[in-house]
Design a protein around this motif. Sequence first.
Motif, PDB file in Angstrom:
ATOM      1  N   SER A 110       0.830  -1.199  -0.077  1.00 54.25           N
ATOM      2  CA  SER A 110      -0.093   0.167  -0.057  1.00 54.25           C
ATOM      3  C   SER A 110       0.922   1.358  -0.013  1.00 54.25           C
ATOM      4  O   SER A 110       1.903   1.198   0.491  1.00 54.25           O
ATOM      5  N   LYS A 112       0.564   5.741   0.407  1.00 54.79           N
ATOM      6  CA  LYS A 112      -0.455   6.999   0.794  1.00 54.79           C
ATOM      7  C   LYS A 112       0.301   8.326   0.245  1.00 54.79           C
ATOM      8  O   LYS A 112       1.381   8.303   0.283  1.00 54.79           O
ATOM      9  N   ALA A 114      -0.083  12.370   0.526  1.00 53.24           N
ATOM     10  CA  ALA A 114      -0.725  13.791   1.342  1.00 53.24           C
ATOM     11  C   ALA A 114       0.103  14.848   0.924  1.00 53.24           C
ATOM     12  O   ALA A 114       1.263  14.936   0.506  1.00 53.24           O
ATOM     13  N   ALA A 184      -1.696   4.875  -5.628  1.00 49.78           N
ATOM     14  CA  ALA A 184      -2.174   5.736  -4.482  1.00 49.78           C
ATOM     15  C   ALA A 184      -2.474   7.084  -5.468  1.00 49.78           C
ATOM     16  O   ALA A 184      -1.578   7.400  -6.371  1.00 49.78           O
ATOM     17  N   LEU A 186      -3.882  11.118  -5.113  1.00 50.29           N
ATOM     18  CA  LEU A 186      -4.391  12.380  -4.351  1.00 50.29           C
ATOM     19  C   LEU A 186      -4.716  13.685  -5.162  1.00 50.29           C
ATOM     20  O   LEU A 186      -4.097  14.033  -6.020  1.00 50.29           O
TER      21      LEU A 186
END
Length: 276
Positions: A110, A112, A114, A184, A186
Amino acid sequence: MRGKFWGGWALAVVVLAAVGCSKPTKVEVRPDHVILREAGGRKNLLVTVLDQKGRPMDKAKVTFASSAPDVAEVDASGIVKAKSSGKAIISASCGKAAGAAQVDVKIVSSVKLALPDSGSVGPANTVVPLVVSGKNDQGEQADLDGIVFSSSVPQVAAVDGKGDLTLLSTGDTVITATIGKATATLPVKVEIEVPAAVKVDKSTQEVRLGEPSPLDFTVLSDLGRPMTSAPLTCTSSNEKVLQVDAKGTATGVGRGTAVVTIAAGTAKNTIRVVVR
C-alpha cells in the motif's frame, strides 16, 4: 598402417583424457544482485561454470538452492520467484564449485499520498514536497525506492521523481504514485497567489550605521495571506546614506534619511529610513 592407427588412437586417448580431466572450478552467477518488487515476480539467473583453465563447461550440471525459500524460491533452471519481503541468497553449485546471488524482495502492499500542512497554495513555481508513505506485505514501513509519480494535468502542477510538486497555475489535478502493483492517488487543488499589497506598520524606521537590518514590512497576496517568498524589488532614494538588497535588508552607509520603495509585482509601498 598399423603404426599410424595405433599412433592416432593414442593421440585420441590423450585428448579424451585431457577433456575428462576438466573440473568445475568457478561458478559465475549473473546478475549477482536481484531486486524483486512484486509477489510472484521472476528473474532468470544466468550461470557460467568454468574449469581450472577458465574455459566454460557448457554441459555442466548446476544445482540451485535458496537460503530463504519463503522469501524467494528458485527452480532447477535458475528462475527466481518472489514470495514475500525479505532477503535470500541463491546459490548455484557444480561439484565443489559454487557461486551466489543476493535477492532482495521488496513488496509494497500500500502507498499513501498527502500534502504538507502548507497545502498547495503559493506563488507560481512554488515547490511543495508531497508526504509519501507505504507498507510492505509484512505490515512494516516499505522501501519506496523506484516509485513513479505523475500528474493528470501537468500544466497545473508538475511532479518529479522525488515527489516534489511544482505549482504552475490555478486549477485541479490528480497526482498518482505507483510502485509495483501498489497505487495511490491524491486530488490536488492548486491556488496561485499573486502579491496584492505591501503592508507597512511603521512608516518611519531606524537603522544603525554599518549594521544590516531587515526592514519591517509584509507582502500580502490576493488571498490575504502573507507571502514570504514573493519576488521583491527594493530601491533606496539615496544610496550614499542607505543601501538595500532584494530581500529588504537595509544597510546604513552614511548618516541621514532615505526613502526605500518596496515593490512586489504591481503592489508598492515606501518606508522612510533614518540612519543613526
